[in-house]
Design a protein around this motif. Structure first.
Motif, PDB file in Angstrom:
ATOM      1  N   THR A  23       0.843  -0.805  -0.067  1.00 48.69           N
ATOM      2  CA  THR A  23       0.169   0.420  -0.154  1.00 48.69           C
ATOM      3  C   THR A  23       0.741   1.007   0.012  1.00 48.69           C
ATOM      4  OG1 THR A  23      -2.558  -1.345   1.433  1.00 48.69           O
ATOM      5  CG2 THR A  23      -1.438   1.151   1.255  1.00 48.69           C
ATOM      6  N   LEU A  24       2.369   1.075   1.067  1.00 53.49           N
ATOM      7  CA  LEU A  24       2.779   2.025   0.954  1.00 53.49           C
ATOM      8  C   LEU A  24       3.128   2.820  -0.350  1.00 53.49           C
ATOM      9  CD1 LEU A  24       3.767   4.637   2.416  1.00 53.49           C
ATOM     10  CD2 LEU A  24       6.259   2.609   2.839  1.00 53.49           C
ATOM     11  N   GLN A  25       3.737   1.478  -1.870  1.00 55.36           N
ATOM     12  CA  GLN A  25       4.135   1.999  -2.841  1.00 55.36           C
ATOM     13  C   GLN A  25       2.925   2.545  -3.639  1.00 55.36           C
ATOM     14  OE1 GLN A  25       7.793   1.432  -3.271  1.00 55.36           O
ATOM     15  NE2 GLN A  25       7.865   0.984  -1.206  1.00 55.36           N
ATOM     16  N   VAL A  26       2.333   1.610  -3.687  1.00 59.14           N
ATOM     17  CA  VAL A  26       1.084   1.768  -4.377  1.00 59.14           C
ATOM     18  C   VAL A  26       0.397   3.393  -4.331  1.00 59.14           C
ATOM     19  CG1 VAL A  26      -1.505   1.106  -5.001  1.00 59.14           C
ATOM     20  CG2 VAL A  26       0.128  -0.325  -4.517  1.00 59.14           C
ATOM     21  N   SER A  27       0.827   3.926  -3.083  1.00 61.43           N
ATOM     22  CA  SER A  27      -0.675   5.533  -2.636  1.00 61.43           C
ATOM     23  C   SER A  27       0.261   6.219  -3.281  1.00 61.43           C
ATOM     24  CB  SER A  27      -0.349   5.206  -1.458  1.00 61.43           C
ATOM     25  OG  SER A  27       0.518   5.107  -0.725  1.00 61.43           O
ATOM     26  N   SER A  28       2.505   5.240  -3.373  1.00 61.33           N
ATOM     27  CA  SER A  28       3.797   6.870  -3.545  1.00 61.33           C
ATOM     28  C   SER A  28       3.352   7.115  -4.795  1.00 61.33           C
ATOM     29  CB  SER A  28       4.729   6.103  -3.222  1.00 61.33           C
ATOM     30  OG  SER A  28       5.823   7.190  -3.493  1.00 61.33           O
ATOM     31  N   ARG A  29       3.086   6.049  -6.216  1.00 58.11           N
ATOM     32  CA  ARG A  29       3.063   6.025  -7.230  1.00 58.11           C
ATOM     33  C   ARG A  29       1.946   6.489  -7.447  1.00 58.11           C
ATOM     34  NH1 ARG A  29       6.348   2.658 -10.142  1.00 58.11           N
ATOM     35  NH2 ARG A  29       3.716   3.174 -12.223  1.00 58.11           N
ATOM     36  N   ILE A  30       1.056   6.108  -6.352  1.00 55.41           N
ATOM     37  CA  ILE A  30      -1.063   7.743  -6.845  1.00 55.41           C
ATOM     38  C   ILE A  30      -0.410   9.057  -6.207  1.00 55.41           C
ATOM     39  CG2 ILE A  30      -2.778   7.505  -6.482  1.00 55.41           C
ATOM     40  CD1 ILE A  30      -3.119   4.657  -5.665  1.00 55.41           C
ATOM     41  N   THR A  31      -0.078   9.158  -5.564  1.00 55.92           N
ATOM     42  CA  THR A  31       0.094  10.036  -5.198  1.00 55.92           C
ATOM     43  C   THR A  31       1.755  11.214  -6.036  1.00 55.92           C
ATOM     44  OG1 THR A  31       0.986  10.073  -3.066  1.00 55.92           O
ATOM     45  CG2 THR A  31      -1.086   9.887  -3.487  1.00 55.92           C
ATOM     46  N   ARG A  32       2.173  10.375  -7.073  1.00 52.79           N
ATOM     47  CA  ARG A  32       3.329  11.208  -7.121  1.00 52.79           C
ATOM     48  C   ARG A  32       3.082  12.234  -8.089  1.00 52.79           C
ATOM     49  NH1 ARG A  32       6.879   7.348 -11.644  1.00 52.79           N
ATOM     50  NH2 ARG A  32       5.124   7.259 -12.109  1.00 52.79           N
ATOM     51  N   ASN A  33       2.361  12.392  -9.219  1.00 56.24           N
ATOM     52  CA  ASN A  33       1.136  13.661 -10.071  1.00 56.24           C
ATOM     53  C   ASN A  33       0.891  14.126  -9.455  1.00 56.24           C
ATOM     54  OD1 ASN A  33       2.489  12.547 -12.338  1.00 56.24           O
ATOM     55  ND2 ASN A  33       1.064  11.650 -12.585  1.00 56.24           N
ATOM     56  N   ILE A  34       0.378  13.954  -8.187  1.00 57.29           N
ATOM     57  CA  ILE A  34      -0.115  14.784  -7.128  1.00 57.29           C
ATOM     58  C   ILE A  34       0.843  16.164  -6.417  1.00 57.29           C
ATOM     59  CG2 ILE A  34      -1.765  15.597  -4.754  1.00 57.29           C
ATOM     60  CD1 ILE A  34      -3.164  13.144  -5.819  1.00 57.29           C
ATOM     61  N   ARG A  35       2.096  15.045  -6.445  1.00 56.56           N
ATOM     62  CA  ARG A  35       3.016  15.700  -5.364  1.00 56.56           C
ATOM     63  C   ARG A  35       3.264  16.876  -6.584  1.00 56.56           C
ATOM     64  NH1 ARG A  35       3.986  11.222  -3.258  1.00 56.56           N
ATOM     65  NH2 ARG A  35       5.357  10.883  -4.428  1.00 56.56           N
ATOM     66  N   ARG A  36       3.602  16.744  -7.643  1.00 56.04           N
ATOM     67  CA  ARG A  36       4.071  17.310  -8.664  1.00 56.04           C
ATOM     68  C   ARG A  36       3.509  18.373  -8.737  1.00 56.04           C
ATOM     69  NH1 ARG A  36       5.525  12.644 -13.633  1.00 56.04           N
ATOM     70  NH2 ARG A  36       7.684  12.174 -12.346  1.00 56.04           N
ATOM     71  N   LEU A  37       2.238  18.142  -8.690  1.00 56.62           N
ATOM     72  CA  LEU A  37       1.205  19.193  -9.295  1.00 56.62           C
ATOM     73  C   LEU A  37       0.624  20.735  -7.901  1.00 56.62           C
ATOM     74  CD1 LEU A  37      -1.155  21.026 -10.521  1.00 56.62           C
ATOM     75  CD2 LEU A  37      -2.488  19.070  -9.366  1.00 56.62           C
ATOM     76  N   ARG A  38       1.438  19.981  -6.613  1.00 58.69           N
ATOM     77  CA  ARG A  38       1.503  20.549  -5.465  1.00 58.69           C
ATOM     78  C   ARG A  38       3.483  21.112  -5.603  1.00 58.69           C
ATOM     79  NH1 ARG A  38       2.765  17.818  -0.010  1.00 58.69           N
ATOM     80  NH2 ARG A  38       4.639  17.764  -1.517  1.00 58.69           N
ATOM     81  N   SER A  39       4.095  21.241  -6.298  1.00 55.35           N
ATOM     82  CA  SER A  39       5.174  22.053  -6.573  1.00 55.35           C
ATOM     83  C   SER A  39       4.974  23.043  -7.489  1.00 55.35           C
ATOM     84  CB  SER A  39       6.010  21.008  -7.142  1.00 55.35           C
ATOM     85  OG  SER A  39       7.614  21.028  -7.080  1.00 55.35           O
ATOM     86  N   MET A  40       4.216  22.424  -8.244  1.00 54.36           N
ATOM     87  CA  MET A  40       4.563  23.274  -9.641  1.00 54.36           C
ATOM     88  C   MET A  40       2.687  24.867  -9.268  1.00 54.36           C
ATOM     89  SD  MET A  40       3.319  21.508 -12.258  1.00 54.36           S
ATOM     90  CE  MET A  40       4.558  19.909 -13.568  1.00 54.36           C
ATOM     91  N   MET A  41       2.082  24.480  -8.090  1.00 54.96           N
ATOM     92  CA  MET A  41       1.499  25.331  -7.109  1.00 54.96           C
ATOM     93  C   MET A  41       1.930  26.329  -6.305  1.00 54.96           C
ATOM     94  SD  MET A  41      -2.130  23.520  -7.044  1.00 54.96           S
ATOM     95  CE  MET A  41      -2.646  24.815  -5.821  1.00 54.96           C
ATOM     96  N   LYS A  42       2.989  25.706  -5.455  1.00 56.46           N
ATOM     97  CA  LYS A  42       3.844  26.344  -4.522  1.00 56.46           C
ATOM     98  C   LYS A  42       4.615  27.310  -5.380  1.00 56.46           C
ATOM     99  CE  LYS A  42       4.582  23.292  -0.854  1.00 56.46           C
ATOM    100  NZ  LYS A  42       5.622  22.002   0.145  1.00 56.46           N
ATOM    101  N   HIS A  43       5.203  26.935  -6.975  1.00 52.02           N
ATOM    102  CA  HIS A  43       6.787  27.666  -7.969  1.00 52.02           C
ATOM    103  C   HIS A  43       5.600  29.189  -8.240  1.00 52.02           C
ATOM    104  CE1 HIS A  43       9.199  28.328 -10.475  1.00 52.02           C
ATOM    105  NE2 HIS A  43       8.738  28.476 -11.726  1.00 52.02           N
ATOM    106  N   VAL A  44       4.126  28.425  -8.346  1.00 50.92           N
ATOM    107  CA  VAL A  44       2.993  29.963  -8.846  1.00 50.92           C
ATOM    108  C   VAL A  44       3.108  30.876  -7.995  1.00 50.92           C
ATOM    109  CG1 VAL A  44       1.002  30.749  -9.680  1.00 50.92           C
ATOM    110  CG2 VAL A  44       2.402  28.680 -10.915  1.00 50.92           C
ATOM    111  N   MET A  45       2.385  29.949  -6.629  1.00 50.97           N
ATOM    112  CA  MET A  45       2.425  31.115  -4.874  1.00 50.97           C
ATOM    113  C   MET A  45       3.392  31.726  -5.135  1.00 50.97           C
ATOM    114  SD  MET A  45       0.982  29.413  -1.672  1.00 50.97           S
ATOM    115  CE  MET A  45       3.086  29.209  -1.721  1.00 50.97           C
ATOM    116  N   GLU A  46       4.810  31.730  -5.456  1.00 60.75           N
ATOM    117  CA  GLU A  46       5.535  32.229  -5.222  1.00 60.75           C
ATOM    118  C   GLU A  46       6.226  33.716  -6.432  1.00 60.75           C
ATOM    119  OE1 GLU A  46       8.364  29.815  -4.927  1.00 60.75           O
ATOM    120  OE2 GLU A  46       8.264  28.725  -2.973  1.00 60.75           O
ATOM    121  N   GLY A  47       5.175  33.769  -7.359  1.00 54.17           N
ATOM    122  CA  GLY A  47       5.390  34.447  -7.860  1.00 54.17           C
ATOM    123  C   GLY A  47       5.902  33.917  -9.386  1.00 54.17           C
ATOM    124  N   ASN A  48       6.410  32.702  -9.621  1.00 54.45           N
ATOM    125  CA  ASN A  48       6.693  32.801 -11.376  1.00 54.45           C
ATOM    126  C   ASN A  48       5.006  32.175 -11.516  1.00 54.45           C
ATOM    127  OD1 ASN A  48       9.549  33.725  -9.852  1.00 54.45           O
ATOM    128  ND2 ASN A  48       9.063  31.369  -8.536  1.00 54.45           N
TER     129      ASN A  48
END
Length: 592
Positions: free
Chosen positions: A308-333
Motif C-alpha cells: 500500500t505504501l508503494q502504491v499510494s506513493s505512485r498514485i500521489t506522485r503526480n499530485i506532489r508534482r502539481l503541488r510543487s507547481m502550485m507552490k512555484h506559482v504562489m511564489e510569483g513565478n
C-alpha cells in the motif's frame, strides 16, 4: 484567496498519500480481522460439532454393542429356563451331599458351561432354585446366601421378562436375570453376569483425555463411571435427570469450568449415557489454529502495508508534482516547469486546467498592465481637460451678462437654463437624485426648447403630496420623456403645446404621468418606439429615450416597475412611470 489560506490548502497537515495509506491499511486490517475471526469461529464450531458427532456416534455404538450382547444373553436365558434338565433338577428332592445331588450338579454345570462357551463377555452363569439349590459356572463364588440378597428380591420381582441389576463389590458386573417357572409357579432364577471389563471397554469413549462418561440406570445407580471423577455423584444425577437422555448437546458451567454435555438414552435397557467433555481440552486445537491464523494475518498485513505504501506513493506522485507547481506559482513565478504531467486521469485533467489557469492569469496580468497604463494616460487627459467645463460655464455666464447689458431677456433665460441643466448633467456624478432636482432639470430643458417653436409650450406640474419631491429617482429619468413629447408630439402640431406632469403615490409606488396634447401615435409607432435600439430613439439631448429609461428601471428594480405608454392619434400621448417609493433616505448608491 489569501496567501495563508493557499498555503494551508497546498500543504495540509496530512498528505493525500498518508490518507490513502491509512485508509487502505485500516480497511485491510478490518478485513483481515473479520476474515480471521470468521474462520476461527467457523473452525471452532466445526470442531465442536465434530466432537458432538463423534461422541454421539461412539455412545450409540457402545449402546448397540451392549444391546447385542444383552439380546444374546436374553436368548441364552430362554434356552436355560426352557431346558428340561434344569427344571427337573430344581424340582428334584435330592439334597446335598447325596450322590443324586452331585449327579444333578455335574449335569447342570456341564450344560451351563456349554451355554457360555466362547462368550468371554459373560463372567458367570447361575441357576438358583427357590428351594435352596445353587448351581453356577464362572466367578465369583456363589452360595445359598444369595437367595436372601436385595439382588435376588429385585430379580424375582422383575424377572418375568428380563431384569438388570448392577452388582457391586469385589467385582462389579451387570446381572441379567429371568424367572424359571413350572406349572405357572416360580421355581428359581437363571442369572448371567456381564463382565465389568467388557462394560468398561465398551464405554471407554474419550474424545479428550480428561473427558468423563457415565451410564445411569433407571434406579439412578451408576452402571458405568470413570475411575476418577472430578464431579460429585449428586451433580451427575441432577444433570442426567435434566437431560433425561434427550440426545441433546448443551454447554454448562460445572464447578466454574465449561463442559460440553452430550446425552443419550438406550431404548433397549432404558439406561442414560451422559458424556462430559471439558471445553478447554476440546478447543485446544482451535487455540493452536487461532495462533497460526494470527501469525498469518500479521504477515499478510505487513505485506499489504508495504504494498500500500508503494502504491499510494505512485498514485500521489503526480499530485506532489502539481503541488510543487502550485507552490512555484504562489511564489510569483508564472512560468511552469518543463516537466509536464502526462497522465489522462483526474490529476492530468487538473494539471491541464491549472496550466490553462496560469496562462489565463498571465494574459490577465498583461491586460491589467495595459489597462493601468491606459488608465494613467486617461487620468492625465482628464487633468488636462478639467478646465473645459469651467471654461464653458464661464463663457455662458459671460453671454448671460452681455445679454443683460443689452436688454435681451430671452438670451438671459436660455443661458441660465442651459447653465443649470449642464451643471446637473456634468457636475453631478450620482445615478440618483431627488425628484425636485429632476423636475428642475425638466423646467430648464423646456425653457430652452420653447424658443425653438412659433407656438408657445406650456409645462404644467401637478403634485399630490409635496413630500414626494424628497423621493429619490434616477437621474435624467423625466427629461428624455419630456423631450420625446416635445419633439415628436407638440413640434408637428399647429396649436399651443401643453406638457402635463402629474406626480402621485399609489400602492406604495411613485407614479409619474407625462402627457402631451400633440398629434399622438399609432400602435405600430408605439411598438417601434420601444423596440428601437439604444441610441437610436430620436432623443437629441441625452442619447437615451423611453426604452432606455424603461430598461434602467427594470434592471435596477425588476418588474412591474418601468415605463408604459398610451396614445391616441390626433389626441394625446401619455407616458406612465412606475418607480419604487424611496422616501426620506439617501438612495444615491442604489444603482451601484
Amino acid at each position: 484567496m489569501k496567501i495563508s489560506s493557499l498555503k494551508r490548502l497546498i500543504s495540509p497537515r496530512v498528505s493525500i498519500q498518508g490518507k490513502i495509506f491509512v485508509a487502505f491499511s485500516l480497511v485491510t486490517l478490518l478485513g483481515i480481522v473479520a476474515v480471521t475471526s470468521i474462520v476461527y469461529l467457523y473452525m471452532r464450531e466445526t470442531i465442536k460439532n465434530n466432537a458432538i458427532t463423534s461422541v454421539t456416534d461412539s455412545i450409540r455404538q457402545a449402546d448397540e454393542s451392549l444391546n447385542l450382547r444383552l439380546e444374546e444373553i436374553g436368548r441364552l436365558n430362554t434356552v436355560v429356563v426352557t431346558n428340561q434338565t434344569v427344571i427337573n433338577t430344581l424340582l428334584s428332592a435330592a439334597e446335598e451331599p447325596s450322590y443324586e445331588w452331585f449327579e444333578e450338579q455335574k449335569r447342570i454345570e456341564e450344560f451351563l458351561s456349554a451355554v457360555i462357551a466362547y462368550k468371554p463377555y459373560i463372567s458367570r452363569v447361575a441357576v438358583i432354585g427357590l428351594s435352596g439349590k445353587v448351581f453356577f459356572v464362572g466367578s465369583p463364588w456363589l452360595d445359598q446366601n444369595v437367595i436372601k440378597t436385595p439382588m435376588m428380591n429385585y430379580l424375582l420381582q422383575n424377572g418375568s421378562g428380563h431384569a438388570y441389576y448392577h452388582l457391586t463389590g469385589s467385582v462389579d458386573s451387570i446381572v441379567t436375570g429371568r424367572e424359571i417357572r413350572y406349572n405357572r409357579s416360580g421355581i428359581g432364577i437363571v442369572m448371567f453376569d456381564l463382565s465389568d471389563e467388557f462394560i468398561k471397554k465398551t464405554y471407554d469413549v474419550k474424545p479428550t483425555p480428561d473427558s468423563m462418561l457415565y451410564v445411569v440406570d433407571e434406579n439412578n445407580e451408576f452402571i458405568y463411571q470413570p475411575k476418577t471423577s472430578a464431579i460429585d455423584k449428586g451433580t451427575i444425577m441432577k444433570l442426567s435427570r435434566e437431560l433425561a437422555g434427550s440426545g441433546a448437546s448443551v454447554e454448562r458451567i460445572i464447578d466454574q469450568k465449561p463442559y460440553l454435555l452430550i446425552s443419550r438414552k438406550s431404548e433397549y435397557t432404558g439406561w442414560s449415557t451422559l458424556a462430559l467433555v471439558p471445553m478447554k481440552s476440546l478447543l485446544n486445537e482451535t487455540v493452536r489454529i487461532r495462533n497460526v491464523l494470527v501469525e498469518v494475518a500479521i504477515i499478510v498485513f505487513i505485506i499489504i502495508v508495504i504494498g500500500t505504501l508503494q502504491v499510494s506513493s505512485r498514485i500521489t506522485r503526480n499530485i506532489r508534482r502539481l503541488r510543487s507547481m502550485m507552490k512555484h506559482v504562489m511564489e510569483g513565478n508564472l512560468t511552469l516547469p518543463s516537466v509536464e504531467i502526462q497522465s489522462k486521469d483526474e490529476i492530468g485533467q487538473l494539471y491541464q486546467a491549472f496550466k490553462r489557469m496560469v496562462e489565463e492569469l498571465n494574459r490577465l496580468l498583461a491586460g491589467i498592465r495595459t489597462t493601468e497604463r491606459e488608465k494613467h494616460e486617461a487620468e492625465l487627459a482628464v487633468l488636462q481637460a478639467q478646465i473645459r467645463p469651467h471654461f464653458l460655464y464661464n463663457t455662458l455666464n459671460t453671454v448671460k451678462y452681455l445679454a443683460k447689458l443689452n436688454g435681451v431677456p430671452n438670451i438671459v433665460e436660455v443661458s441660465e437654463s442651459l447653465i443649470e441643466l449642464m451643471r446637473g448633467v456634468l457636475g453631478n456624478s450620482n445615478e440618483f437624485l431627488s425628484l425636485q432636482d429632476e423636475l428642475q432639470y425638466v423646467r430648464s430643458y423646456v425653457n430652452i426648447e420653447k424658443y425653438k417653436y412659433v407656438e408657445p409650450i406650456h409645462l404644467n406640474i401637478e403634485i399630490d403630496n409635496e413630500e414626494l419631491l424628497r423621493c429619490h429617482v434616477l437621474k435624467l429619468m423625466l427629461q428624455p420623456i419630456v423631450e420625446n413629447a416635445i419633439i415628436h408630439g407638440i413640434a408637428s402640431s399647429e396649436h399651443e403645446g401643453v406638457v402635463s406632469i402629474r406626480i402621485y403615490e399609489e400602492i406604495n409606488e411613485l407614479r409619474i404621468e407625462v402627457k402631451d396634447n400633440g398629434k399622438g401615435m399609432s400602435k405600430e409607432q408605439t411598438e417601434a418606439l420601444f423596440e428601437a435600439k439604444k441610441g437610436q430613439t430620436g432623443t437629441r439631448f441625452s442619447g437615451m429615450g423611453i426604452r432606455n429609461v424603461h430598461e434602467r428601471i427594470v434592471r435596477l428594480f425588476g418588474e412591474p416597475y418601468g415605463v408604459s405608454l398610451y396614445s391616441e392619434l390626433d389626441a394625446y400621448t401619455k407616458v406612465q412611470i412606475r418607480f419604487p417609493l424611496l422616501p426620506g433616505t439617501d438612495r444615491m448608491q442604489q444603482g451601484e
